[in-house]
Write a protein that holds these residues in place. Structure first.
Motif, PDB file in Angstrom:
ATOM      1  N   ARG A  60       0.825  -1.215   0.000  1.00  0.00           N
ATOM      2  CA  ARG A  60       0.000   0.000   0.000  1.00  0.00           C
ATOM      3  C   ARG A  60       0.859   1.264   0.000  1.00  0.00           C
ATOM      4  O   ARG A  60       0.562   2.236  -0.678  1.00  0.00           O
ATOM      5  CB  ARG A  60      -0.958  -0.008   1.200  1.00  0.00           C
ATOM      6  CG  ARG A  60      -2.059  -1.052   1.083  1.00  0.00           C
ATOM      7  CD  ARG A  60      -3.356  -0.633   1.762  1.00  0.00           C
ATOM      8  NE  ARG A  60      -3.191  -0.152   3.114  1.00  0.00           N
ATOM      9  CZ  ARG A  60      -3.320  -0.916   4.194  1.00  0.00           C
ATOM     10  NH1 ARG A  60      -3.613  -2.190   4.070  1.00  0.00           N
ATOM     11  NH2 ARG A  60      -3.180  -0.417   5.389  1.00  0.00           N
ATOM     12  N   LEU A  61       1.932   1.251   0.778  1.00  0.00           N
ATOM     13  CA  LEU A  61       2.841   2.407   0.838  1.00  0.00           C
ATOM     14  C   LEU A  61       3.497   2.656  -0.524  1.00  0.00           C
ATOM     15  O   LEU A  61       3.598   3.802  -0.973  1.00  0.00           O
ATOM     16  CB  LEU A  61       3.923   2.191   1.903  1.00  0.00           C
ATOM     17  CG  LEU A  61       3.473   2.360   3.365  1.00  0.00           C
ATOM     18  CD1 LEU A  61       4.531   1.850   4.315  1.00  0.00           C
ATOM     19  CD2 LEU A  61       3.155   3.824   3.697  1.00  0.00           C
ATOM     20  N   LEU A  62       3.921   1.592  -1.195  1.00  0.00           N
ATOM     21  CA  LEU A  62       4.534   1.724  -2.522  1.00  0.00           C
ATOM     22  C   LEU A  62       3.546   2.306  -3.528  1.00  0.00           C
ATOM     23  O   LEU A  62       3.908   3.122  -4.368  1.00  0.00           O
ATOM     24  CB  LEU A  62       5.046   0.358  -3.014  1.00  0.00           C
ATOM     25  CG  LEU A  62       6.336  -0.148  -2.333  1.00  0.00           C
ATOM     26  CD1 LEU A  62       6.565  -1.616  -2.636  1.00  0.00           C
ATOM     27  CD2 LEU A  62       7.551   0.669  -2.765  1.00  0.00           C
ATOM     28  N   VAL A  96       7.804  11.499   3.802  1.00  0.00           N
ATOM     29  CA  VAL A  96       7.123  10.891   4.957  1.00  0.00           C
ATOM     30  C   VAL A  96       6.777   9.428   4.653  1.00  0.00           C
ATOM     31  O   VAL A  96       6.991   8.525   5.475  1.00  0.00           O
ATOM     32  CB  VAL A  96       5.842  11.693   5.338  1.00  0.00           C
ATOM     33  CG1 VAL A  96       5.014  10.947   6.381  1.00  0.00           C
ATOM     34  CG2 VAL A  96       6.232  13.077   5.866  1.00  0.00           C
ATOM     35  N   LEU A  97       6.250   9.195   3.431  1.00  0.00           N
ATOM     36  CA  LEU A  97       5.884   7.828   3.026  1.00  0.00           C
ATOM     37  C   LEU A  97       7.117   6.921   2.966  1.00  0.00           C
ATOM     38  O   LEU A  97       7.055   5.752   3.358  1.00  0.00           O
ATOM     39  CB  LEU A  97       5.169   7.834   1.667  1.00  0.00           C
ATOM     40  CG  LEU A  97       3.728   8.370   1.674  1.00  0.00           C
ATOM     41  CD1 LEU A  97       3.229   8.597   0.257  1.00  0.00           C
ATOM     42  CD2 LEU A  97       2.780   7.424   2.415  1.00  0.00           C
ATOM     43  N   ILE A 146       1.537   7.032  -6.666  1.00  0.00           N
ATOM     44  CA  ILE A 146       0.472   8.015  -6.961  1.00  0.00           C
ATOM     45  C   ILE A 146       1.025   9.440  -6.806  1.00  0.00           C
ATOM     46  O   ILE A 146       0.798  10.310  -7.655  1.00  0.00           O
ATOM     47  CB  ILE A 146      -0.765   7.782  -6.051  1.00  0.00           C
ATOM     48  CG1 ILE A 146      -1.485   6.487  -6.467  1.00  0.00           C
ATOM     49  CG2 ILE A 146      -1.740   8.958  -6.114  1.00  0.00           C
ATOM     50  CD1 ILE A 146      -2.473   5.941  -5.453  1.00  0.00           C
ATOM     51  N   ARG A 147       1.776   9.655  -5.695  1.00  0.00           N
ATOM     52  CA  ARG A 147       2.346  10.992  -5.465  1.00  0.00           C
ATOM     53  C   ARG A 147       3.325  11.375  -6.604  1.00  0.00           C
ATOM     54  O   ARG A 147       3.349  12.507  -7.052  1.00  0.00           O
ATOM     55  CB  ARG A 147       3.114  11.038  -4.127  1.00  0.00           C
ATOM     56  CG  ARG A 147       2.282  10.803  -2.888  1.00  0.00           C
ATOM     57  CD  ARG A 147       1.246  11.888  -2.616  1.00  0.00           C
ATOM     58  NE  ARG A 147       0.615  11.738  -1.336  1.00  0.00           N
ATOM     59  CZ  ARG A 147      -0.336  10.847  -1.039  1.00  0.00           C
ATOM     60  NH1 ARG A 147      -0.749  10.008  -1.969  1.00  0.00           N
ATOM     61  NH2 ARG A 147      -0.889  10.816   0.150  1.00  0.00           N
ATOM     62  N   LYS A 148       4.101  10.395  -7.061  1.00  0.00           N
ATOM     63  CA  LYS A 148       5.058  10.678  -8.137  1.00  0.00           C
ATOM     64  C   LYS A 148       4.337  11.070  -9.431  1.00  0.00           C
ATOM     65  O   LYS A 148       4.803  11.942 -10.171  1.00  0.00           O
ATOM     66  CB  LYS A 148       5.958   9.457  -8.376  1.00  0.00           C
ATOM     67  CG  LYS A 148       7.067   9.347  -7.325  1.00  0.00           C
ATOM     68  CD  LYS A 148       7.942   8.139  -7.599  1.00  0.00           C
ATOM     69  CE  LYS A 148       9.046   8.027  -6.576  1.00  0.00           C
ATOM     70  NZ  LYS A 148       9.809   6.779  -6.743  1.00  0.00           N
ATOM     71  N   GLN A 202       4.928  20.385  -1.575  1.00  0.00           N
ATOM     72  CA  GLN A 202       4.059  19.666  -0.633  1.00  0.00           C
ATOM     73  C   GLN A 202       4.096  18.147  -0.927  1.00  0.00           C
ATOM     74  O   GLN A 202       4.231  17.326  -0.016  1.00  0.00           O
ATOM     75  CB  GLN A 202       2.619  20.209  -0.787  1.00  0.00           C
ATOM     76  CG  GLN A 202       1.532  19.449  -0.023  1.00  0.00           C
ATOM     77  CD  GLN A 202       1.691  19.585   1.486  1.00  0.00           C
ATOM     78  OE1 GLN A 202       2.199  20.588   1.982  1.00  0.00           O
ATOM     79  NE2 GLN A 202       1.289  18.560   2.206  1.00  0.00           N
ATOM     80  N   ILE A 203       4.021  17.799  -2.214  1.00  0.00           N
ATOM     81  CA  ILE A 203       4.020  16.375  -2.614  1.00  0.00           C
ATOM     82  C   ILE A 203       5.352  15.720  -2.252  1.00  0.00           C
ATOM     83  O   ILE A 203       5.392  14.598  -1.742  1.00  0.00           O
ATOM     84  CB  ILE A 203       3.699  16.225  -4.129  1.00  0.00           C
ATOM     85  CG1 ILE A 203       2.230  16.616  -4.386  1.00  0.00           C
ATOM     86  CG2 ILE A 203       3.934  14.784  -4.611  1.00  0.00           C
ATOM     87  CD1 ILE A 203       1.865  16.794  -5.861  1.00  0.00           C
TER      88      ILE A 203
END
Length: 199
Positions: free
Chosen positions: A142-144, A171-172, A149-151, A164-165
């Motif tokens: 899930r973290l990956l 953090v992730l 998604i953020r990338k 911000q991203i």
């Protein structure tokens, strides 16, 4: 091999000797009901169809030889549970004979307790650690996904949003690091359990 598993091998070897004696004594020859059956045991317990007890112990031995690797916790746990059920079924038949009862009555309770403890230890560690490892791997997955998604969001982001991203990605990644440490710790626990069983 763990001590618990070694005990299981010893138990099955002992059962093989007793099954031979049992078959040689031809206990079932005078029993018309059993002679009319295609198999001594329910097909959910054994795949073998025979009126010889040795054939069933051979099936147990074959399964013990081809146990799934411990890393496949679920399959390993299932295989051990099946072998335990089969051993109990063979012991029940052996217990019905006066010779076995005479030879083994004194030792049976003690040996059976040790055997059940060994199986329980394997089962417990397999089940609990398998669950723990599975949960950690799911969290890692899930973290990956979240990092990915953020990338993707970074491509379309303004410089303010990008900052911000990037912060969220950091953090992730920190959480991912902790998650992977937990996976390593669980794997270390598996090794520790094995060491304890070897004592």
């Amino acid at each position: 091999m763990s001590q618990a598993l070694a005990r299981l091998h010893q138990q099955v070897a002992k059962l093989a000797e007793q099954a031979k004696l049992f078959d040689n004594a031809k206990w079932f020859d005078k029993n018309r009901y059993i002679q009319a059956q295609p198999s001594l045991f329910d097909r959910t317990v054994f795949a073998t169809k025979s009126l010889l007890l040795s054939d069933y112990v051979d099936e147990i031995s074959a399964q013990l030889k081809h146990l799934p690797p411990m890393e496949k916790r679920h399959a390993y746990s299932f295989a051990i549970q099946r072998i335990a059920t089969q051993v109990e079924a063979v012991i029940k038949v052996l217990k019905s004979t006066p010779v076995w009862a005479k030879e083994n009555k004194a030792n049976y309770k003690k040996k059976n307790k040790i055997y059940q403890k060994a199986v329980q230890k394997i089962m417990q560690s397999s089940h609990e650690l398998y669950q723990e490892l599975s949960q950690n791997h799911e969290f890692e997955r899930r973290l990956l996904e979240m990092i990915e998604i953020r990338k993707q969001q970074l491509d379309k982001a303004s410089s303010e949003q990008a900052s911000q991203i990037n912060q969220e990605v950091l953090v992730l990644h920190a959480r991912l690091g902790r998650c992977r440490k937990a996976i390593s710790a669980t794997e270390a626990k598996i090794q520790e359990v094995e060491k304890q069983q070897n004592r």
